[in-house]
Design a protein around this motif. Structure first.
Motif, mmCIF file in Angstrom:
data_model
loop_
_atom_site.group_PDB
_atom_site.id
_atom_site.type_symbol
_atom_site.label_atom_id
_atom_site.label_comp_id
_atom_site.label_asym_id
_atom_site.label_seq_id
_atom_site.Cartn_x
_atom_site.Cartn_y
_atom_site.Cartn_z
ATOM 1 N N MET A 91 0.865 -1.168 0.000
ATOM 2 C CA MET A 91 0.000 0.000 0.000
ATOM 3 C C MET A 91 0.914 1.234 0.000
ATOM 4 N N ARG A 92 0.566 2.217 -0.814
ATOM 5 C CA ARG A 92 1.397 3.420 -0.939
ATOM 6 C C ARG A 92 0.524 4.668 -0.883
ATOM 7 N N VAL A 93 0.996 5.667 -0.103
ATOM 8 C CA VAL A 93 0.254 6.911 0.105
ATOM 9 C C VAL A 93 1.137 8.089 -0.277
ATOM 10 N N LEU A 94 0.588 9.015 -1.074
ATOM 11 C CA LEU A 94 1.299 10.229 -1.456
ATOM 12 C C LEU A 94 0.470 11.439 -1.024
ATOM 13 N N PHE A 95 1.090 12.320 -0.234
ATOM 14 C CA PHE A 95 0.452 13.560 0.200
ATOM 15 C C PHE A 95 0.925 14.678 -0.723
ATOM 16 N N VAL A 96 -0.027 15.511 -1.172
ATOM 17 C CA VAL A 96 0.277 16.518 -2.193
ATOM 18 C C VAL A 96 -0.189 17.898 -1.741
ATOM 19 N N CYS A 97 0.730 18.869 -1.801
ATOM 20 C CA CYS A 97 0.359 20.272 -1.587
ATOM 21 C C CYS A 97 0.987 21.101 -2.702
ATOM 22 N N LEU A 98 1.067 22.391 -2.514
ATOM 23 C CA LEU A 98 1.544 23.268 -3.575
ATOM 24 C C LEU A 98 3.054 23.147 -3.794
ATOM 25 N N GLY A 99 3.854 23.378 -2.749
ATOM 26 C CA GLY A 99 5.298 23.399 -2.916
ATOM 27 C C GLY A 99 6.056 22.320 -2.165
ATOM 28 N N ASN A 100 5.354 21.511 -1.366
ATOM 29 C CA ASN A 100 5.961 20.408 -0.616
ATOM 30 C C ASN A 100 6.943 20.891 0.455
ATOM 31 N N ILE A 101 6.595 22.017 1.120
ATOM 32 C CA ILE A 101 7.448 22.466 2.226
ATOM 33 C C ILE A 101 6.687 22.688 3.536
ATOM 34 N N CYS A 102 5.363 22.666 3.503
ATOM 35 C CA CYS A 102 4.595 22.862 4.751
ATOM 36 C C CYS A 102 3.638 21.709 5.009
ATOM 37 N N ARG A 103 2.528 21.692 4.296
ATOM 38 C CA ARG A 103 1.456 20.748 4.616
ATOM 39 C C ARG A 103 1.781 19.305 4.249
ATOM 40 N N SER A 104 2.227 19.041 3.035
ATOM 41 C CA SER A 104 2.440 17.636 2.652
ATOM 42 C C SER A 104 3.601 16.977 3.392
ATOM 43 N N PRO A 105 4.729 17.660 3.652
ATOM 44 C CA PRO A 105 5.747 16.981 4.463
ATOM 45 C C PRO A 105 5.293 16.791 5.911
ATOM 46 N N THR A 106 4.477 17.720 6.410
ATOM 47 C CA THR A 106 3.917 17.533 7.755
ATOM 48 C C THR A 106 3.034 16.300 7.763
ATOM 49 N N ALA A 107 2.199 16.141 6.735
ATOM 50 C CA ALA A 107 1.347 14.962 6.641
ATOM 51 C C ALA A 107 2.184 13.689 6.553
ATOM 52 N N GLU A 108 3.258 13.734 5.786
ATOM 53 C CA GLU A 108 4.137 12.567 5.672
ATOM 54 C C GLU A 108 4.705 12.180 7.032
ATOM 55 N N GLY A 109 5.222 13.165 7.770
ATOM 56 C CA GLY A 109 5.805 12.889 9.076
ATOM 57 C C GLY A 109 4.798 12.388 10.090
ATOM 58 N N VAL A 110 3.655 13.046 10.166
ATOM 59 C CA VAL A 110 2.606 12.631 11.104
ATOM 60 C C VAL A 110 2.110 11.236 10.747
ATOM 61 N N PHE A 111 1.883 11.000 9.459
ATOM 62 C CA PHE A 111 1.346 9.707 9.048
ATOM 63 C C PHE A 111 2.331 8.579 9.334
ATOM 64 N N ARG A 112 3.613 8.819 9.171
ATOM 65 C CA ARG A 112 4.616 7.799 9.522
ATOM 66 C C ARG A 112 4.517 7.441 11.009
ATOM 67 N N ARG A 113 4.359 8.459 11.854
ATOM 68 C CA ARG A 113 4.221 8.205 13.291
ATOM 69 C C ARG A 113 2.964 7.388 13.569
ATOM 70 N N GLU A 114 1.863 7.736 12.924
ATOM 71 C CA GLU A 114 0.603 7.016 13.136
ATOM 72 C C GLU A 114 0.690 5.579 12.619
ATOM 73 N N LEU A 115 1.379 5.381 11.498
ATOM 74 C CA LEU A 115 1.585 4.018 10.996
ATOM 75 C C LEU A 115 2.366 3.189 12.002
ATOM 76 N N ASP A 116 3.395 3.787 12.566
ATOM 77 C CA ASP A 116 4.209 3.092 13.557
ATOM 78 C C ASP A 116 3.359 2.700 14.764
ATOM 79 N N ALA A 117 2.543 3.632 15.237
ATOM 80 C CA ALA A 117 1.688 3.365 16.388
ATOM 81 C C ALA A 117 0.675 2.260 16.088
ATOM 82 N N ALA A 118 0.251 2.156 14.822
ATOM 83 C CA ALA A 118 -0.726 1.141 14.428
ATOM 84 C C ALA A 118 -0.074 -0.185 14.043
ATOM 85 N N GLY A 119 1.265 -0.237 14.065
ATOM 86 C CA GLY A 119 1.962 -1.460 13.690
ATOM 87 C C GLY A 119 1.941 -1.733 12.197
#
Length: 157
Positions: free
Chosen positions: A1-29
């Motif tokens: 399964m692969r997830v891509l987060f997309v924003c305008l310039g990839n410096i605020c919202r989408s990298p934040t989503a990437e980081g948060v989602f990685r943490r949540e994936l880890d917590a969910a195993g």
């Protein structure tokens, strides 16, 4: 399964989503079962680290973004990812414009997974520190909903 987060310039919202989602994936195993990336629809920040304000806000919640670097959406992303999740309506319109007819991925707004249908993640770039905190709150909520959706899909596979 692969997830891509997309924003305008990839410096605020989408990298934040990437980081948060990685943490949540880890917590969910689910860390080893789901690949995560982020990108921007535009080329303005390619190769740059996330905005220092986004990094600082994420770091206060135990999430490190400084190792990420911006990249631009490419045609292969539509074949490689199962989810392409836009942060706002303009990003979604760009995804839909570029989406090949044979794309089978889910293309939509990220906050739909938080039960906030048709709502954008606001862009904190021109605002103050509180904007980055609000973005984190919204992304954390949507991440939990996306984890549930992916969990259901992985159980079927």
């Amino acid at each position: 399964m692969r997830v891509l987060f997309v924003c305008l310039g990839n410096i605020c919202r989408s990298p934040t989503a990437e980081g948060v989602f990685r943490r949540e994936l880890d917590a969910a195993g689910l860390t080893g079962r789901v690949e995560v990336d982020s990108c921007g629809v535009g080329p303005w920040h390619v190769g740059k680290a996330p905005d220092p304000r986004a990094c600082a806000a994420a770091r206060r919640r135990g999430i490190e973004l400084s190792d990420l670097s911006a990249r631009q959406l490419c045609a292969e992303d539509f074949q490689r990812f199962d989810y392409l999740l836009a942060m706002d309506h303009d990003n979604l319109a760009a995804l839909k414009r570029l989406r090949p007819s044979d794309c089978r991925a889910h293309v939509g707004l990220f906050l739909d997974f938080a039960g906030k249908e048709n709502r954008p993640v606001p862009d904190p770039y021109y605002g103050g520190e509180q904007g980055f905190e609000e973005v984190l709150d919204l992304i954390e909520e949507a991440s939990r909903g996306l984890i549930e959706d992916i969990g259901r899909r992985l159980e079927v596979l």
